[in-house]
Structures are given as C-alpha cells and as structure tokens.
Design a protein around this motif. Structure first.
Motif, mmCIF file in Angstrom:
data_model
loop_
_atom_site.group_PDB
_atom_site.id
_atom_site.type_symbol
_atom_site.label_atom_id
_atom_site.label_comp_id
_atom_site.label_asym_id
_atom_site.label_seq_id
_atom_site.Cartn_x
_atom_site.Cartn_y
_atom_site.Cartn_z
ATOM 1 N N VAL A 1 46.857 37.587 38.797
ATOM 2 C CA VAL A 1 45.986 38.603 38.202
ATOM 3 C C VAL A 1 44.583 38.369 38.746
ATOM 4 O O VAL A 1 44.028 37.266 38.597
ATOM 5 C CB VAL A 1 45.981 38.513 36.665
ATOM 6 N N THR A 2 44.026 39.378 39.381
ATOM 7 C CA THR A 2 42.682 39.279 39.946
ATOM 8 C C THR A 2 41.821 40.388 39.353
ATOM 9 O O THR A 2 42.184 41.567 39.454
ATOM 10 C CB THR A 2 42.704 39.402 41.474
ATOM 11 N N VAL A 3 40.708 39.983 38.762
ATOM 12 C CA VAL A 3 39.794 40.942 38.150
ATOM 13 C C VAL A 3 38.492 40.936 38.958
ATOM 14 O O VAL A 3 37.824 39.905 39.059
ATOM 15 C CB VAL A 3 39.504 40.593 36.683
ATOM 16 N N SER A 4 38.177 42.070 39.530
ATOM 17 C CA SER A 4 36.964 42.163 40.345
ATOM 18 C C SER A 4 35.798 42.637 39.483
ATOM 19 O O SER A 4 35.951 43.524 38.648
ATOM 20 C CB SER A 4 37.187 43.125 41.505
ATOM 21 N N SER A 5 34.662 42.049 39.716
ATOM 22 C CA SER A 5 33.475 42.399 38.913
ATOM 23 C C SER A 5 32.638 43.463 39.602
ATOM 24 O O SER A 5 32.875 43.827 40.742
ATOM 25 C CB SER A 5 32.645 41.153 38.661
#
Length: 123
Positions: free
Chosen positions: A119-123
């Motif tokens: 899971v990758t959450v980009s800001s």
C-alpha cells in the motif's frame, strides 16, 4: 495447513481509500482471530487491526476512526477498509490468521501469514 491470499493493495493519494481482502483456504476446521499487520521499510511489523471470532475488534491507535476490519465467516475472508489514508500508512500489509485445521482425523492448531500486499499513499 491453511493458506492466506491477500488482494487490494495499490497506489492512492492521501485522503483516498483502499479495501484489502484476505481469503483463507485449505483444511480449515475453524478460524479464531484474523488480522492485518503492516511493515514499513526500517520498521518492525506492527498490528493494524484484528477481529476475533464473535466480532470483537482491536485497532492500532494510529488507525482508529479511519480503518475498519470485518470478516465474512462463510467465505473465510477478512477485509480492511482504509479511509482517509495518510503517507505514514505506506507499508506492506500482511494478513494473519490463527485457526484449527484438519489433518486426517486430528484437529491441529496453527497460524499463517499472507504474502503481503503493498500500500503506497502519495502526499
């Protein structure tokens, strides 16, 4: 024994949502606890949420109010609905289960981990 297969990870922007699924298969007699853990680079694996047969749940403080764990006992599947995701939620998420399984005429106790889903959450 019992195998766990996860799905649903991916890339999402901060504030977005993802839903993870984990299906258990094999010679299952019963499943006690199913849960989700995560491990970010350089960090130890940590509990995110778990659900005990009967419905009682536990959450890490960092995800309370944003994540919801649920399970479908008929499908031996656990879900993690993740809302309002933050960059610090970026990690590999692992499914875990404690269960009893059939081996011939015997009932054994065991536990398994899934292979992990990113899971990758980009800001």
């Amino acid at each position: 024994q019992v195998q766990l297969v996860e799905s649903g990870g991916g890339l999402v922007q901060a504030g977005g949502s993802l839903r993870l699924s984990c299906a258990a298969s094999g010679s299952i007699f019963s499943i006690n606890t199913m849960g989700w853990y995560r491990q970010a680079p350089g960090n130890q694996r940590e509990l995110v949420a778990r659900i005990i047969n009967g419905g009682r749940t536990n959450y890490a403080d960092s995800v309370k109010g944003r994540f919801t764990i649920s399970r479908d006992n008929a499908k031996n599947t656990v879900y993690l609905q993740m809302n309002r995701l933050k960059s610090e939620d970026t990690a590999v998420y692992y499914c875990n289960a404690d269960y009893q399984w059939r081996e011939g005429w015997a009932i054994r106790t065991g536990g398994s981990w899934g292979q992990g889903t990113q899971v990758t959450v980009s800001s």
